[in-house]
Design an enzyme around this catalytic site. Structure first.
Site, mmCIF file in Angstrom:
data_model
loop_
_atom_site.group_PDB
_atom_site.id
_atom_site.type_symbol
_atom_site.label_atom_id
_atom_site.label_comp_id
_atom_site.label_asym_id
_atom_site.label_seq_id
_atom_site.Cartn_x
_atom_site.Cartn_y
_atom_site.Cartn_z
ATOM 1 N N ARG A 164 0.844 -1.208 0.000
ATOM 2 C CA ARG A 164 0.000 0.000 0.000
ATOM 3 C C ARG A 164 0.876 1.252 0.000
ATOM 4 O O ARG A 164 0.558 2.246 -0.668
ATOM 5 C CB ARG A 164 -0.930 0.002 1.217
ATOM 6 N N CYS A 197 -1.251 6.224 8.921
ATOM 7 C CA CYS A 197 -1.601 4.971 8.245
ATOM 8 C C CYS A 197 -2.710 5.295 7.258
ATOM 9 O O CYS A 197 -2.645 6.308 6.568
ATOM 10 C CB CYS A 197 -2.007 3.897 9.260
#
Length: 273
Positions: free
Chosen positions: A175, A231
């Protein structure tokens, strides 16, 4: 070195206040159901979306409630600043760390993340109950620690090289590199960010407190650096923030809005690769 995590194996639980934060991102009510089936005796339950987030805001997927709302949560939970507070989830999850960060933000310095999950706590003899408690409301006045909070504006200045901080992305490497993005509409990372997958903080399903984790962290960011962790939505960055503090990093901030907030701006800047 700050003690953030505590193990039931060497912990005095007398006179402690317990907070149960079990949750599942796939089933938002599973944690509350588990709590109703059994929890640490005297524990209260904090729900990720109802208590630890303000889902009406547009600043990311798990926005931080405002200070007035958090003050109300602390008071109805019967908390005082000098209370010894032990927070647990299912073990190796980010939810207790999210609650712990919010307590640190509010000035509750005597709060800790329990490394074991509820089932392991019960197996070690922590008294369990199915009875819900109604704490006596407190009149606590939080002492806000704004030094551990990073706003979107602060992150923008960091990207521009104006703060001297290092951005640290807690998501998976895939990611981070923008190769996959299962949740957010745009893939990639905040420009200039480094990467430390929060899953590396665990061993055998629990947070790993051995020296090897500190050594791994130090290969990415140095202890004397000022760090901003993020995040996808500010949840899994919380255990990375906690582990940095556990390993002696003094200057750490959490960007609660995280990548999901970053890409909601009018001008979206991301890096890939």
């Amino acid at each position: 070195m700050s003690e953030v995590f505590k193990s039931i194996k060497n912990m005095d639980i007398s006179n402690a206040k317990w907070i149960d934060t079990r949750f599942s991102l796939q089933d938002s009510e599973s944690g509350r159901k588990k709590f109703e089936e059994g929890h640490s005796n005297g524990a209260i339950y904090w729900h990720l979306e109802n208590d630890l987030s303000d889902m009406t805001k547009k600043t990311g997927r798990h926005p931080l409630p405002d200070k007035e709302t958090l003050t109300s949560l602390f008071r109805k939970s019967g908390l005082d600043l000098d209370d010894r507070i032990l927070i647990y989830d299912d073990g190796g999850s980010p939810f207790a760390a999210r609650a712990w960060w919010i307590l640190q933000y509010g000035g509750f310095q005597n709060s800790f993340i329990v490394t074991e999950g509820f089932e392991e706590l019960a197996a070690h003899g922590v008294p369990v109950s199915r009875n819900a408690v109604m704490p006596e409301q407190s009149n606590v006045v939080p002492v806000w620690d704004d030094a551990i909070f990073a706003s979107c504006e602060f992150v923008e200045m960091t990207v521009e090289g104006k703060t001297g901080n290092v951005l640290l992305d807690a998501r998976s490497a895939e990611r981070y590199r923008g190769e996959v993005e299962p949740i957010d509409p745009i893939a990639g990372r905040i420009p200039g960010a480094l990467n430390f997958d929060w899953e590396q903080l665990k061993k055998d399903g629990s947070f790993n407190l051995h020296v090897e984790v500190g050594e791994q962290l130090s290969r990415v960011v140095k202890k004397d650096e000022e760090v901003v962790v993020y995040c996808g939505s500010g949840v899994t960055a919380a255990p990375l923030f906690a582990m940095l503090k556990q390993n002696g990093y003094e200057h750490v901030k959490l960007y609660v809005g995280s990548f999901s907030d970053w890409i909601s701006r009018e001008i979206v800047e991301v890096e890939k690769g």
